[in-house]
Design a protein around this motif. Structure first.
Motif, PDB file in Angstrom:
ATOM      1  N   GLY A   1       0.951  -1.678   0.167  1.00 16.52           N
ATOM      2  CA  GLY A   1       0.095  -0.341   0.455  1.00 16.52           C
ATOM      3  C   GLY A   1       1.235   1.121  -0.027  1.00 16.52           C
ATOM      4  N   ILE A   2       1.984   1.229   0.735  1.00 16.21           N
ATOM      5  CA  ILE A   2       2.591   2.307   0.676  1.00 16.21           C
ATOM      6  C   ILE A   2       3.437   2.559  -0.962  1.00 16.21           C
ATOM      7  N   GLU A   3       4.008   1.382  -1.903  1.00 18.59           N
ATOM      8  CA  GLU A   3       4.374   1.651  -2.627  1.00 18.59           C
ATOM      9  C   GLU A   3       3.316   2.374  -3.735  1.00 18.59           C
ATOM     10  N   GLN A   4       2.256   1.586  -3.400  1.00 19.82           N
ATOM     11  CA  GLN A   4       0.720   1.823  -4.375  1.00 19.82           C
ATOM     12  C   GLN A   4       0.676   3.844  -4.297  1.00 19.82           C
ATOM     13  N   ALA A   5       0.884   4.512  -2.866  1.00 19.44           N
ATOM     14  CA  ALA A   5       0.260   5.638  -2.787  1.00 19.44           C
ATOM     15  C   ALA A   5       1.657   5.979  -3.291  1.00 19.44           C
ATOM     16  N   ARG A   6       2.863   6.061  -3.210  1.00 24.30           N
ATOM     17  CA  ARG A   6       4.616   6.456  -3.597  1.00 24.30           C
ATOM     18  C   ARG A   6       4.143   6.341  -5.456  1.00 24.30           C
ATOM     19  N   CYS A   7       3.683   5.309  -6.240  1.00 27.51           N
ATOM     20  CA  CYS A   7       3.006   5.484  -7.247  1.00 27.51           C
ATOM     21  C   CYS A   7       1.887   6.285  -7.549  1.00 27.51           C
ATOM     22  N   ALA A   8       1.643   6.534  -6.618  1.00 25.11           N
ATOM     23  CA  ALA A   8       0.204   7.395  -7.018  1.00 25.11           C
ATOM     24  C   ALA A   8       1.474   9.154  -7.439  1.00 25.11           C
ATOM     25  N   GLY A   9       1.812   9.147  -6.203  1.00 23.31           N
ATOM     26  CA  GLY A   9       2.415  10.754  -6.296  1.00 23.31           C
ATOM     27  C   GLY A   9       3.520  10.836  -7.322  1.00 23.31           C
ATOM     28  N   ARG A  10       3.805   9.972  -7.838  1.00 22.19           N
ATOM     29  CA  ARG A  10       5.376  10.177  -9.263  1.00 22.19           C
ATOM     30  C   ARG A  10       4.208   9.626 -10.011  1.00 22.19           C
ATOM     31  N   ALA A  11       2.926   9.823 -10.344  1.00 22.07           N
ATOM     32  CA  ALA A  11       2.211   9.614 -11.832  1.00 22.07           C
ATOM     33  C   ALA A  11       2.076  10.797 -11.824  1.00 22.07           C
ATOM     34  N   LEU A  12       0.687  11.650 -10.741  1.00 22.79           N
ATOM     35  CA  LEU A  12       0.689  13.064 -10.293  1.00 22.79           C
ATOM     36  C   LEU A  12       1.935  13.946 -10.349  1.00 22.79           C
ATOM     37  N   ALA A  13       3.163  13.681  -9.896  1.00 23.75           N
ATOM     38  CA  ALA A  13       4.450  14.735 -10.740  1.00 23.75           C
ATOM     39  C   ALA A  13       4.265  14.744 -11.842  1.00 23.75           C
ATOM     40  N   LYS A  14       4.029  13.799 -12.811  1.00 24.62           N
ATOM     41  CA  LYS A  14       4.342  13.978 -13.971  1.00 24.62           C
ATOM     42  C   LYS A  14       3.849  14.260 -14.839  1.00 24.62           C
ATOM     43  N   ALA A  15       2.250  14.653 -14.592  1.00 28.66           N
ATOM     44  CA  ALA A  15       1.477  14.694 -15.174  1.00 28.66           C
ATOM     45  C   ALA A  15       1.291  16.267 -14.989  1.00 28.66           C
ATOM     46  N   GLY A  16       2.207  17.073 -14.054  1.00 30.75           N
ATOM     47  CA  GLY A  16       2.065  18.257 -13.512  1.00 30.75           C
ATOM     48  C   GLY A  16       1.540  18.931 -13.139  1.00 30.75           C
ATOM     49  N   PHE A  17       0.644  18.389 -11.816  1.00 34.20           N
ATOM     50  CA  PHE A  17      -0.557  18.139 -11.222  1.00 34.20           C
ATOM     51  C   PHE A  17       0.879  19.182  -9.692  1.00 34.20           C
ATOM     52  N   ARG A  18      -0.261  19.849  -9.848  1.00 33.53           N
ATOM     53  CA  ARG A  18      -0.415  20.923  -8.115  1.00 33.53           C
ATOM     54  C   ARG A  18      -1.431  21.337  -6.971  1.00 33.53           C
ATOM     55  N   PHE A  19      -1.485  21.104  -6.216  1.00 30.76           N
ATOM     56  CA  PHE A  19      -2.783  21.074  -5.791  1.00 30.76           C
ATOM     57  C   PHE A  19      -2.325  22.376  -4.155  1.00 30.76           C
ATOM     58  N   ASP A  20      -3.755  22.910  -4.047  1.00 27.00           N
ATOM     59  CA  ASP A  20      -3.790  24.313  -3.809  1.00 27.00           C
ATOM     60  C   ASP A  20      -4.268  23.873  -1.850  1.00 27.00           C
ATOM     61  N   LEU A  21      -4.762  22.627  -2.230  1.00 32.28           N
ATOM     62  CA  LEU A  21      -5.503  21.605  -0.600  1.00 32.28           C
ATOM     63  C   LEU A  21      -5.323  20.454  -0.654  1.00 32.28           C
ATOM     64  N   ALA A  22      -4.588  19.352   0.716  1.00 33.94           N
ATOM     65  CA  ALA A  22      -5.537  18.488   0.266  1.00 33.94           C
ATOM     66  C   ALA A  22      -6.192  17.728   1.196  1.00 33.94           C
ATOM     67  N   ILE A  23      -6.611  17.304   1.165  1.00 35.34           N
ATOM     68  CA  ILE A  23      -8.267  16.380   2.551  1.00 35.34           C
ATOM     69  C   ILE A  23      -8.140  15.291   2.129  1.00 35.34           C
ATOM     70  N   THR A  24      -8.065  14.568   3.915  1.00 34.92           N
ATOM     71  CA  THR A  24      -8.045  13.127   4.029  1.00 34.92           C
ATOM     72  C   THR A  24      -9.228  13.212   5.602  1.00 34.92           C
ATOM     73  N   SER A  25      -9.711  11.956   5.531  1.00 33.99           N
ATOM     74  CA  SER A  25     -10.240  11.774   6.467  1.00 33.99           C
ATOM     75  C   SER A  25      -9.495  11.466   7.451  1.00 33.99           C
ATOM     76  N   MET A  26     -10.236  11.402   9.281  1.00 36.12           N
ATOM     77  CA  MET A  26      -9.669  11.480  10.746  1.00 36.12           C
ATOM     78  C   MET A  26      -8.693   9.389  10.646  1.00 36.12           C
ATOM     79  N   LEU A  27      -8.429   9.216   9.745  1.00 38.99           N
ATOM     80  CA  LEU A  27      -8.224   7.963   9.712  1.00 38.99           C
ATOM     81  C   LEU A  27      -6.416   7.921   9.052  1.00 38.99           C
ATOM     82  N   LYS A  28      -5.804   7.378  10.161  1.00 38.47           N
ATOM     83  CA  LYS A  28      -4.513   6.506   9.482  1.00 38.47           C
ATOM     84  C   LYS A  28      -3.659   6.413   7.590  1.00 38.47           C
TER      85      LYS A  28
END
Length: 240
Positions: A32-59
């Motif tokens: 799961g850690i590697e899956q999340a990192r892959c998502a981050g790398r894909a978003l970075a490669k696609a040029g995404f930048r975010f003004d706000l990140a939102i999560t639940s209260m769960l780790k």
């Protein structure tokens, strides 16, 4: 308008074990850690930048969000964590495996709880140590509005409040938002965005850590929705 990206957290230990997780605070597996990192790398490669990140209260969503932003070299991004984006509360099913519940209640009933829109599982006792009313993280939330078991319909209604009060106003300012979600809070967001029919949204499925990208107009109507499926991901989702 800004971009809205919704990413289900990486695989958790109870995903792997096919257990009803709900509000139990189960962490990511190494996969799961590697899956999340892959998502981050894909978003970075696609040029995404975010003004706000939102999560639940769960780790599992919080850690996934950290890992995504770390891969994007954007850990400075402001993060809001809110209980209204938590996974659907599976009540008394929490912690049990799908096989255990099928043996006890029958496959048809368990299927209704898993994939029905308005089927609510047996409730958790409020005095259970795992009940949200007993957890310090929710001490500022009125006890009577914290769930002890939810249908997908219930989940949609609590996510709707977060959408109306926080997410939609930020998007209307033209800001880019990323949400680290759970399987059912993601379904709730899709329902609110697309007015997807109840039966269809109950079966809507995006695997762990595959970004779901929305383009919206100024009234937050969906112009385009696409999944970034060109990154490594499981062939089948582990969403119960």
């Amino acid at each position: 308008m800004g971009n809205l990206v919704i990413v289900r957290h990486g695989e958790s230990q109870w995903n792997r074990e096919n257990r009803f997780t709900g509000w139990a605070d189960i962490d990511l597996t190494a996969n799961g850690i590697e899956q999340a990192r892959c998502a981050g790398r894909a978003l970075a490669k696609a040029g995404f930048r975010f003004d706000l990140a939102i999560t639940s209260m769960l780790k599992r969503t919080i850690r996934s969000q950290w890992l995504i932003l770390d891969e994007m070299d954007a850990m400075f991004t402001p993060i809001i964590s809110h209980w209204r984006l938590n996974e659907r509360h599976y009540g008394a099913l929490t912690g049990h495996s799908r096989a255990e519940m099928i043996e006890r209640f029958g496959e048809e009933q368990v299927w209704a709880w898993r994939r029905g829109f308005d089927a609510r599982p047996p409730l958790m006792d409020m005095n259970d140590a795992r009940a949200p009313q007993q957890e310090a993280r929710y001490k500022g939330v009125p006890r009577e509005i914290l769930p002890l078991g939810e249908s997908l319909q219930d989940t949609v209604e609590r996510v709707r409040v977060m959408w109306d009060e926080t997410i939609a106003p930020v998007l209307k300012q033209g800001k880019d938002v990323i949400i680290s979600s759970h399987g059912n809070s993601q379904r709730a967001l899709v329902k609110l965005l697309e007015d997807m029919p109840d039966e269809e949204v109950a079966r809507f499925d995006v695997p762990n850590s595959v970004p779901l990208v929305y383009k919206l107009d100024t009234d937050l109507r969906v112009l385009e929705r696409r999944s970034m499926t060109d990154i490594p991901h499981p062939g089948a989702s582990a969403i119960l």
